[in-house]
Enzyme design. Structure first.
Site, PDB file in Angstrom:
ATOM      1  N   ASP A  79       1.069  -1.271  -0.001  1.00 20.32           N
ATOM      2  CA  ASP A  79       0.215  -0.103   0.023  1.00 20.32           C
ATOM      3  C   ASP A  79       0.658   1.347  -0.092  1.00 20.32           C
ATOM      4  O   ASP A  79       0.589   2.223  -0.491  1.00 20.32           O
ATOM      5  CB  ASP A  79      -1.064  -0.010   1.232  1.00 20.32           C
ATOM      6  CG  ASP A  79      -2.200  -0.886   1.133  1.00 20.32           C
ATOM      7  OD1 ASP A  79      -2.089  -1.792   0.231  1.00 20.32           O
ATOM      8  OD2 ASP A  79      -3.037  -0.753   1.654  1.00 20.32           O
ATOM      9  N   CYS A 121       5.430  -2.475   8.229  1.00 19.75           N
ATOM     10  CA  CYS A 121       5.850  -1.443   8.683  1.00 19.75           C
ATOM     11  C   CYS A 121       5.624  -1.417  10.395  1.00 19.75           C
ATOM     12  O   CYS A 121       4.723  -1.781  10.919  1.00 19.75           O
ATOM     13  CB  CYS A 121       5.062  -0.037   8.229  1.00 19.75           C
ATOM     14  SG  CYS A 121       5.543  -0.023   6.233  1.00 19.75           S
ATOM     15  N   CYS A 138       1.791  -8.179   5.063  1.00 19.95           N
ATOM     16  CA  CYS A 138       1.305  -6.865   4.931  1.00 19.95           C
ATOM     17  C   CYS A 138      -0.132  -6.752   4.312  1.00 19.95           C
ATOM     18  O   CYS A 138      -0.855  -7.396   3.706  1.00 19.95           O
ATOM     19  CB  CYS A 138       2.368  -6.334   4.266  1.00 19.95           C
ATOM     20  SG  CYS A 138       3.965  -6.087   4.646  1.00 19.95           S
ATOM     21  N   ASP A 139      -0.843  -5.428   4.855  1.00 21.24           N
ATOM     22  CA  ASP A 139      -1.884  -5.003   4.106  1.00 21.24           C
ATOM     23  C   ASP A 139      -2.762  -5.752   4.027  1.00 21.24           C
ATOM     24  O   ASP A 139      -3.588  -6.458   4.928  1.00 21.24           O
ATOM     25  CB  ASP A 139      -1.383  -4.192   2.829  1.00 21.24           C
ATOM     26  CG  ASP A 139      -0.362  -3.094   3.271  1.00 21.24           C
ATOM     27  OD1 ASP A 139      -0.644  -2.393   4.245  1.00 21.24           O
ATOM     28  OD2 ASP A 139       0.714  -2.827   2.437  1.00 21.24           O
ATOM     29  N   LYS A 140      -3.382  -6.276   2.703  1.00 18.82           N
ATOM     30  CA  LYS A 140      -4.495  -7.193   2.349  1.00 18.82           C
ATOM     31  C   LYS A 140      -4.138  -8.423   2.186  1.00 18.82           C
ATOM     32  O   LYS A 140      -5.079  -9.179   2.053  1.00 18.82           O
ATOM     33  CB  LYS A 140      -5.096  -6.764   0.815  1.00 18.82           C
ATOM     34  CG  LYS A 140      -5.125  -4.865   0.773  1.00 18.82           C
ATOM     35  CD  LYS A 140      -6.259  -4.675   1.877  1.00 18.82           C
ATOM     36  CE  LYS A 140      -6.076  -2.971   2.134  1.00 18.82           C
ATOM     37  NZ  LYS A 140      -4.760  -2.787   2.804  1.00 18.82           N
ATOM     38  N   SER A 174      -4.929   4.452   5.757  1.00 19.43           N
ATOM     39  CA  SER A 174      -4.111   3.763   6.017  1.00 19.43           C
ATOM     40  C   SER A 174      -4.013   3.556   7.632  1.00 19.43           C
ATOM     41  O   SER A 174      -4.622   4.676   8.461  1.00 19.43           O
ATOM     42  CB  SER A 174      -2.550   4.425   5.674  1.00 19.43           C
ATOM     43  OG  SER A 174      -1.546   3.716   6.177  1.00 19.43           O
TER      44      SER A 174
END
Length: 558
Positions: free
Chosen positions: A78, A192, A119-121, A472
């Site tokens: 992202d 992150c 991460c993310d999705k 985010s």
């Protein structure tokens, strides 16, 4: 065994012949077949090393009498997709990931599954796909990266870089300082380092019992993380044929509730609401967006992590006792809000898992009686602007929790970024970004660039931002997202005009546009939906099928 469908009996000789070409021997056809769903990709810092992690897991599976088969899903970073058309593809990638897990596992009738997201999705996508397959499953993520440190000795993360863009635009930092922040923020591989979406979801896997202790907090690329991989691999071999550990027996109504309790206690990303709605749907579990305020009202916010508190990162949480310490404190002080009899993947109840957990540093994880807030770190607001609800990360608010201001409207994120840089948004304004919902985008972009610009320019405490898009996990400030119904389906956010007065009251759970019913009716008659050309066939398909955010932005075939 489920895998007997591809390996037993004379009719399966052609299947076995193909498997022999992959290196299998006679004795392997009597062993459980385990899918190793990896998400290795070079361009994501939380994933570039997962090929090595998969090898560790596969070697351990072989040592423990099972046969591993690795396959891969796609992944979108992202942060790298931010600020251009690539962000249109981020949330839709969740559906592709879910479909790929379902496809590979069912096409080859594998007995059990171990997922390696980060991460993310990718984590929610894998959860959704695994729930469709419903075999014994364990999640073990790649782990968070360490926090960065500037030349001045300040701890920072990726969100610091986004905010530095705004500070540099406003001439509040020098080019040398800007470069230092850019080069220092992400010092290693891993997701992150703050309580952004990736770490939020990996933490919730731990809370739901589908991952082992430490999954959300043990640093990537550490020896401790490698040992966690081996433990997960050994455990999936132990339970590969045990129906008690099918994923739908772990991710139950109780597990979903526990996830949301931890989410509130730790101030997770607002994206978790979107993902947990989608995950609960795949699990066949009832989760209504309206239920979340009740949970929030019963849970103290006891762990504040970047971006909400820039001195605390995931490795700090781990050293302070981890997710288990958070859950143990909540369970001991706040009645029966946690479902302690929920089954975990180890075979223990949640109560048994937490029996030795304790807070090791009360400056990092607070006691309930010294909480940052008596209520949780997320809230759902309702009102004429969001009849079906919208989400705010209350943990990230840095100004007042009650806000009244004049609307400054933008019909896209790009338009908003240009307007913010040109100074169109001033103190006391409500920045409105619309036509960025699941259908309107399409794809429901994250608004990290505009929120970070406002923060970096010194407007974070004096401006509210509302959108039918999302944020985010790195966003902070009075940022309200997921407004439903969205502009593209006729929501009031699409009828707002510059200068309309908007009121937000977080503690009353309300968001309201002070526009008369007569004026709203007049605007509806005059309204024409702006036409947006969507050249991508995949995004057009997504736009046609996707639900709004209040239902999790899932593909709705009904």
């Amino acid at each position: 065994m489920r895998s007997d469908a591809i390996k037993k009996g004379h009719l399966k000789a052609p299947n076995r012949s193909l498997l022999r070409a992959c290196g299998l021997k006679d004795e392997d056809f009597d062993k459980p077949f385990i899918g190793v769903a990896n998400s290795y990709i070079d361009i994501i810092p939380g994933h570039y090393f997962l090929n090595n992690y998969a090898k560790i897991i596969k070697d351990e599976i072989c040592k423990n009498g099972c046969v591993p088969f690795e396959f891969n899903t796609i992944g979108v970073d992202d942060g790298i997709a931010m600020g251009h058309e690539g962000m249109l593809y981020s949330l839709p990638s969740r559906e592709i990931i879910a479909n790929s897990i379902e496809t590979v596992m069912n096409a080859h009738q594998l007995d059990a599954l171990i997922c390696i997201p980060n991460c993310d999705k990718i984590t929610p996508g894998m959860l959704m796909g695994a729930l469709r397959v419903n075999v014994p499953t364990i999640f073990v993520s790649g782990g968070p990266m360490a926090s960065g440190v500037t030349k001045k000795g300040e701890k920072i993360s990726l969100s610091s870089v986004f905010e530095a863009v705004g500070a540099y635009e406003a001439k509040k930092i020098s080019e040398e300082e800007f470069k230092d922040i850019e080069c220092s923020a992400c010092p290693s591989g891993g997701s992150c380092s703050g309580m952004f979406t990736a770490n939020s979801m990996n933490t919730l896997c731990e809370a739901m019992g589908i991952a082992l202790e430490g999954n959300g907090t043990i640093l990537a690329l550490s020896k401790e993380r490698e040992e966690l991989l081996r433990k997960a691999a050994r455990r999936i071999c132990e339970i590969a044929l045990d129906e008690r550990f099918k994923i739908r027996n772990i991710i139950t109504q109780k597990a979903v509730r526990n996830a949301m309790v931890v989410d509130m206690a730790m101030g997770g990303s607002s994206n978790t609401v979107l993902h947990m709605l989608a995950i609960s749907r795949e699990a066949g579990v009832a989760l209504d967006i309206k239920d979340l305020n009740f949970i929030s009202s019963k849970v103290a916010h006891i762990a504040k992590i970047a971006p909400s508190l820039n001195s605390v990162y995931m490795d700090d949480i781990h050293k302070a006792g981890g997710v288990s310490a958070v859950m143990a404190e909540i369970s001991s002080r706040q009645g029966h809000i946690l479902e302690l009899d929920a089954l975990t993947i180890t075979g223990e109840s949640l109560k048994e898992r937490l029996k030795n957990a304790k807070i090791k540093d009360e400056n990092i994880i607070r006691k309930v009686d010294n909480a940052y807030s008596k209520v949780g770190g997320l809230a759902i607001l309702f009102g004429n602007l969001a009849e079906q609800g919208c989400v705010i990360k209350t943990a990230g608010i840095i100004g007042e929790r009650k806000f009244k201001g004049k609307a400054v409207c933008f019909n896209s994120q790009d338009e908003a970024i240009k307007g913010i840089i040109k100074g169109k948004v001033q103190k006391g304004n409500v920045c409105v970004i619309r036509y960025e919902g699941p259908k309107g985008g399409p794809g429901m972009q994250e608004m990290l660039s505009p929120t970070s610009l406002l923060m970096g320019m010194g407007l974070g405490a004096d401006v509210a931002l509302i959108t039918d898009g999302r944020f985010s996990g790195a966003t902070r400030g009075l940022s309200v997202g997921h407004i439903s119904p969205e502009a593209a389906e006729g929501g009031l956010i699409g009828l707002l005009k510059d200068g309309d007065e908007i009121e937000i009251d977080v503690d009353a759970y309300t968001i309201h546009a002070n526009v008369s019913e007569e004026e709203i009716a007049k605007r509806k008659k005059e309204f024409a939906l702006p036409q947006k050309e969507v050249s991508s066939r995949w995004l057009r398909m997504y736009q046609k099928l996707v639900s709004n955010a209040s239902k999790g932005a899932v593909l709705d075939m009904e």
